[in-house]
Design an enzyme around this catalytic site. Structure first.
Site, mmCIF file in Angstrom:
data_model
loop_
_atom_site.group_PDB
_atom_site.id
_atom_site.type_symbol
_atom_site.label_atom_id
_atom_site.label_comp_id
_atom_site.label_asym_id
_atom_site.label_seq_id
_atom_site.Cartn_x
_atom_site.Cartn_y
_atom_site.Cartn_z
ATOM 1 N N HIS A 293 0.792 -1.235 0.000
ATOM 2 C CA HIS A 293 0.000 0.000 0.000
ATOM 3 C C HIS A 293 0.823 1.283 0.000
ATOM 4 O O HIS A 293 0.270 2.370 0.041
ATOM 5 C CB HIS A 293 -0.980 0.026 1.181
ATOM 6 C CG HIS A 293 -0.308 0.168 2.519
ATOM 7 N ND1 HIS A 293 0.133 -0.906 3.231
ATOM 8 C CD2 HIS A 293 0.006 1.251 3.260
ATOM 9 C CE1 HIS A 293 0.679 -0.508 4.365
ATOM 10 N NE2 HIS A 293 0.616 0.810 4.407
HETATM 11 C C1 UD1 Z 1 -2.334 5.486 5.765
HETATM 12 C C2 UD1 Z 1 -1.046 6.059 6.378
HETATM 13 C C3 UD1 Z 1 0.086 5.049 6.195
HETATM 14 C C4 UD1 Z 1 -0.304 3.696 6.750
HETATM 15 C C5 UD1 Z 1 -1.625 3.234 6.154
HETATM 16 C C6 UD1 Z 1 -2.020 1.978 6.840
HETATM 17 C C7 UD1 Z 1 -0.753 8.501 6.211
HETATM 18 C C8 UD1 Z 1 -0.044 9.564 5.510
HETATM 19 N N1 UD1 Z 1 -0.631 7.264 5.663
HETATM 20 O O1 UD1 Z 1 -2.128 5.320 4.382
HETATM 21 O O2 UD1 Z 1 1.233 5.503 6.893
HETATM 22 O O3 UD1 Z 1 0.712 2.787 6.445
HETATM 23 O O4 UD1 Z 1 -2.621 4.233 6.374
HETATM 24 O O5 UD1 Z 1 -3.059 1.311 6.227
HETATM 25 O O6 UD1 Z 1 -1.385 8.721 7.206
HETATM 26 N N2 UD1 Z 1 -9.543 4.466 1.790
HETATM 27 C C9 UD1 Z 1 -10.766 3.831 1.770
HETATM 28 N N3 UD1 Z 1 -11.306 3.443 2.962
HETATM 29 C C10 UD1 Z 1 -10.728 3.672 4.161
HETATM 30 C C11 UD1 Z 1 -9.491 4.338 4.170
HETATM 31 C C12 UD1 Z 1 -8.912 4.727 2.980
HETATM 32 O O7 UD1 Z 1 -11.331 3.590 0.721
HETATM 33 O O8 UD1 Z 1 -11.283 3.278 5.212
HETATM 34 C C13 UD1 Z 1 -8.926 4.849 0.495
HETATM 35 C C14 UD1 Z 1 -9.325 6.249 0.035
HETATM 36 O O9 UD1 Z 1 -9.413 6.231 -1.337
HETATM 37 C C15 UD1 Z 1 -8.107 7.065 0.446
HETATM 38 C C16 UD1 Z 1 -6.965 6.068 0.273
HETATM 39 O O10 UD1 Z 1 -7.515 4.819 0.637
HETATM 40 O O11 UD1 Z 1 -7.941 8.206 -0.336
HETATM 41 C C17 UD1 Z 1 -5.766 6.376 1.133
HETATM 42 O O12 UD1 Z 1 -6.121 6.540 2.512
HETATM 43 P P1 UD1 Z 1 -5.206 7.418 3.501
HETATM 44 O O13 UD1 Z 1 -5.688 7.306 4.893
HETATM 45 O O14 UD1 Z 1 -5.030 8.803 2.954
HETATM 46 O O15 UD1 Z 1 -3.794 6.771 3.361
HETATM 47 P P2 UD1 Z 1 -3.349 5.239 3.392
HETATM 48 O O16 UD1 Z 1 -2.792 4.879 2.061
HETATM 49 O O17 UD1 Z 1 -4.463 4.426 3.949
HETATM 50 N N1 UDP Z 2 -3.611 -5.944 9.104
HETATM 51 C C1 UDP Z 2 -4.900 -6.478 9.231
HETATM 52 N N2 UDP Z 2 -5.565 -6.861 8.111
HETATM 53 C C2 UDP Z 2 -5.025 -6.773 6.859
HETATM 54 C C3 UDP Z 2 -3.728 -6.238 6.734
HETATM 55 C C4 UDP Z 2 -3.057 -5.828 7.876
HETATM 56 O O1 UDP Z 2 -5.412 -6.586 10.349
HETATM 57 O O2 UDP Z 2 -5.692 -7.146 5.886
HETATM 58 C C5 UDP Z 2 -2.911 -5.488 10.319
HETATM 59 C C6 UDP Z 2 -1.540 -6.085 10.548
HETATM 60 O O3 UDP Z 2 -1.623 -7.312 11.241
HETATM 61 C C7 UDP Z 2 -0.861 -5.004 11.378
HETATM 62 C C8 UDP Z 2 -1.444 -3.724 10.805
HETATM 63 O O4 UDP Z 2 -2.661 -4.097 10.169
HETATM 64 O O5 UDP Z 2 -1.238 -5.132 12.742
HETATM 65 C C9 UDP Z 2 -0.501 -3.077 9.821
HETATM 66 O O6 UDP Z 2 -1.134 -2.024 9.200
HETATM 67 P P1 UDP Z 2 -0.755 -1.478 7.763
HETATM 68 O O7 UDP Z 2 0.086 -2.474 7.047
HETATM 69 O O8 UDP Z 2 -2.012 -1.024 7.129
HETATM 70 O O9 UDP Z 2 0.057 -0.157 8.107
HETATM 71 P P2 UDP Z 2 1.608 0.165 8.364
HETATM 72 O O10 UDP Z 2 2.067 -0.728 9.454
HETATM 73 O O11 UDP Z 2 2.325 -0.027 7.075
HETATM 74 O O12 UDP Z 2 1.605 1.594 8.739
#
Ligand code: UD1
Ligand code: UDP
Length: 367
Positions: free
Chosen positions: A208
Site C-alpha cells: 500500500h
Molecule cells: C495510511 C497512512 C500510512 C499507513 C496506512 C495503513 C498517512 C499519511 N498514511 O495510508 O502511513 O501505512 O494508512 O493502512 O497517514 N480508503 C478507503 N477506505 C478507508 C481508508 C482509505 O477507501 O477506510 C482509500 C481512500 O481512497 C483514500 C486512500 O484509501 O484516499 C488512502 O487513505 P489514507 O488514509 O489517505 O492513506 P493510506 O494509504 O491508507
Molecule cells: N492488518 C490487518 N488486516 C489486513 C492487513 C493488515 O489486520 O488485511 C494489520 C496487521 O496485522 C498489522 C497492521 O494491520 O497489525 C498493519 O497495518 P498497515 O500495514 O495497514 O500499516 P503500516 O504498518 O504499514 O503503517
C-alpha cells in the site's frame, strides 16, 4: 485524577493503542478518553479492530475521512483543537506515523498539552515517505517518547531529544500479538478452507505504499512478480488495501490479476484473521511497517518490498529481508522460504508482551 486522551485514526493505530489503553485504565490512576479521527472508516479498516482487540467504542469521533495530505491533516487539526479545548486533558497519547498522529501532535504542542508518542524514534531517513515527516514532528513535540527498538534511542539522541523524555519500553504492537495469538490460531482451520491454503505453503502479500502502488509502471511490475511466482507458489493470498484496490482498477490491472489462478485478491481482513494468516504463512511479502515487526515476533519469513526500513532490528535480529525492487532476489528468497530455509532469528529485546504495562508505570510515576 489526571486525564489522558488516546488518539486512533488508521488501521495500524488500533493494535498499538489498545494494550496501552487497557494497562492505563487498569492502573486506576487516570481518567481515559478515546478519540477516533476517522482517517480510516471502512468496516474492515476500522470497526473490525474494535471487536477483535476488545477495544471500547470511541468516546469521540471526528469523522475526517480521506483527502490530500493537507486536507486530511487540516481537518484533524481543526476538529482536534475544538475537542482538546473541551476535554482539557493532561496528556495526549498518539501512536505511529499516520497523518492523524502528525495533526494531533501539532495541535497538542500549540495548545500547551503534554504529548506522548508510542513507537517513537523510528527513522527510514527517506523524506519522500509522508510517514517520515509525521514521525519527526511527533517526536520533536513529545514529552514522553516511548521507543520500541535500539535504533530509536540512537535516532532521538542524534536529533537532540532530551534523554529524560526517552523511554525504551518495547513494542506495544507485539503486546497485542502475544495476547491474541492463541485466539487467532483457532481460526486457521476455517481460513484454510475458505482461502484454499495449507499451513506454511502459501505466500501472504500486502502492498500500500504510495511509491509502490500509485505509479502504474511500478504496480504493473508487482503484478508481473506475482505471475512469475505462480510457477512455484501453491497460493498467493493478497488482502488488498483500499488505496491499492483503487489503483489496480484505475490502471486496468484488475483483469490481469484475475487471470493469475494462484493469486487470490481478497478484501482486507480483520486483526485476528490476519494474525493467523501471518502465523501460518510460508513467507510474507509486504511494504507495511507493522507487518515487518509482527512477522519477526511470529518467526515467519518476511520479504520487505522497499528500499529502506525504519525498523532495522527486524532485519538485524528478526526474520526480515529488505529486498526492495530486486525481484530476482525476491523470487529466489520466496522459493527458499517456501522450502523452509530461512536465516536464524530472534525476538528483539522487550518485545515480550509487557510494553504497555511499562508505559502505564512510567505515566503513574511521572505524569
Ligand atoms: C495510511 C497512512 C500510512 C499507513 C496506512 C495503513 C498517512 C499519511 N498514511 O495510508 O502511513 O501505512 O494508512 O493502512 O497517514 N480508503 C478507503 N477506505 C478507508 C481508508 C482509505 O477507501 O477506510 C482509500 C481512500 O481512497 C483514500 C486512500 O484509501 O484516499 C488512502 O487513505 P489514507 O488514509 O489517505 O492513506 P493510506 O494509504 O491508507
Ligand atoms: N492488518 C490487518 N488486516 C489486513 C492487513 C493488515 O489486520 O488485511 C494489520 C496487521 O496485522 C498489522 C497492521 O494491520 O497489525 C498493519 O497495518 P498497515 O500495514 O495497514 O500499516 P503500516 O504498518 O504499514 O503503517
Amino acid at each position: 485524577m489526571k486525564r489522558i486522551l488516546f488518539v486512533v485514526g488508521a488501521r495500524p493505530n488500533f493494535m498499538k493503542v489498545a494494550p496501552v489503553l487497557e494497562a492505563v485504565k487498569k492502573s486506576g490512576k487516570f481518567e481515559c478518553t478515546l478519540v477516533h479521527t476517522g482517517q480510516h472508516y471502512d468496516a474492515n479498516m476500522s470497526d473490525v479492530f474494535f471487536r477483535d482487540l476488545d477495544m471500547p467504542q470511541p468516546d469521540r469521533f471526528l469523522g475526517v475521512g480521506s483527502g490530500s495530505h493537507a486536507e486530511q491533516t487540516a481537518k484533524v487539526m481543526i476538529e482536534m483543537e475544538k475537542l482538546l479545548g473541551e476535554e482539557k486533558p493532561d496528556l495526549v497519547m498518539v501512536a505511529g506515523d499516520v497523518n492523524s498522529t502528525l495533526a494531533t501532535a501539532l495541535v497538542a504542542a500549540k495548545g500547551g498539552i503534554r504529548l506522548a508518542h508510542i513507537e517513537s524514534g523510528l527513522r527510514s531517513f527517506d523524506r519522500n515517505m509522508p510517514e517520515e515527516i509525521n514521525r519527526i514532528v511527533a517526536d520533536e513535540f513529545s514529552d514522553f517518547c516511548f521507543v520500541t527498538e535500539p535504533s530509536g534511542l540512537k535516532n532521538l539522541e542524534h536529533e537532540g531529544i532530551e534523554n529524560k523524555k526517552v523511554f525504551f519500553v518495547g513494542n506495544t504492537m507485539i503486546d497485542s500479538v502475544q495476547k491474541y495469538l492463541p485466539n487467532a490460531r483457532e481460526r486457521f482451520p476455517q481460513l484454510a478452507k475458505k482461502y484454499n491454503i495449507e499451513g506454511k505453503k502459501y505466500a501472504l502479500v500486502t502492498l500500500h505504499r504510495p511509491s509502490n502502488v500509485d505509479d502504474m509502471a511500478s504496480l504493473s511490475r508487482f503484478v508481473e512478480l506475482f505471475e512469475r511466482m505462480e510457477a512455484f507458489t501453491p497460493r498467493i493470498l493478497f488482502p488488498v488495501h483500499p488505496r491499492t484496490r483503487k489503483r489496480l482498477e484505475e490502471f486496468g490491472l484488475a483483469e490481469r490479476t484475475a487471470q493469475n489462478t494462484t493469486l487470490a485478491l481478497i478484501d482486507p481482513v480483520g486483526y485476528l484473521d490476519f494474525l493467523a494468516l501471518q502465523d501460518q504463512a510460508g513467507v510474507v511479502l509486504t511494504d507495511s511497517g507493522g507487518i515487518q515487526e509482527e512477522t519477526t515476533a511470529l518467526g515467519t519469513p518476511c520479504i520487505t518490498l522497499r528500499e529502506n526500513t525504519e525498523r532495522p532490528v527486524t532485519v538485524e535480529q528478526g526474520t526480515n529481508e529488505l529486498l526492495g525492487l530486486n525481484f530476482d532476489r525476491v523470487l529466489e528468497d520466496t522459493r527458499r522460504a517456501l522450502r523452509g530455509n530461512w536465516k536464524s532469528h530472534a525476538v528483539p529485546d522487550l518485545w515480550d508482551g509487557h510494553a504497555a504495562q511499562r508505559i502505564a508505570k512510567i505515566l503513574e510515576e511521572r505524569l
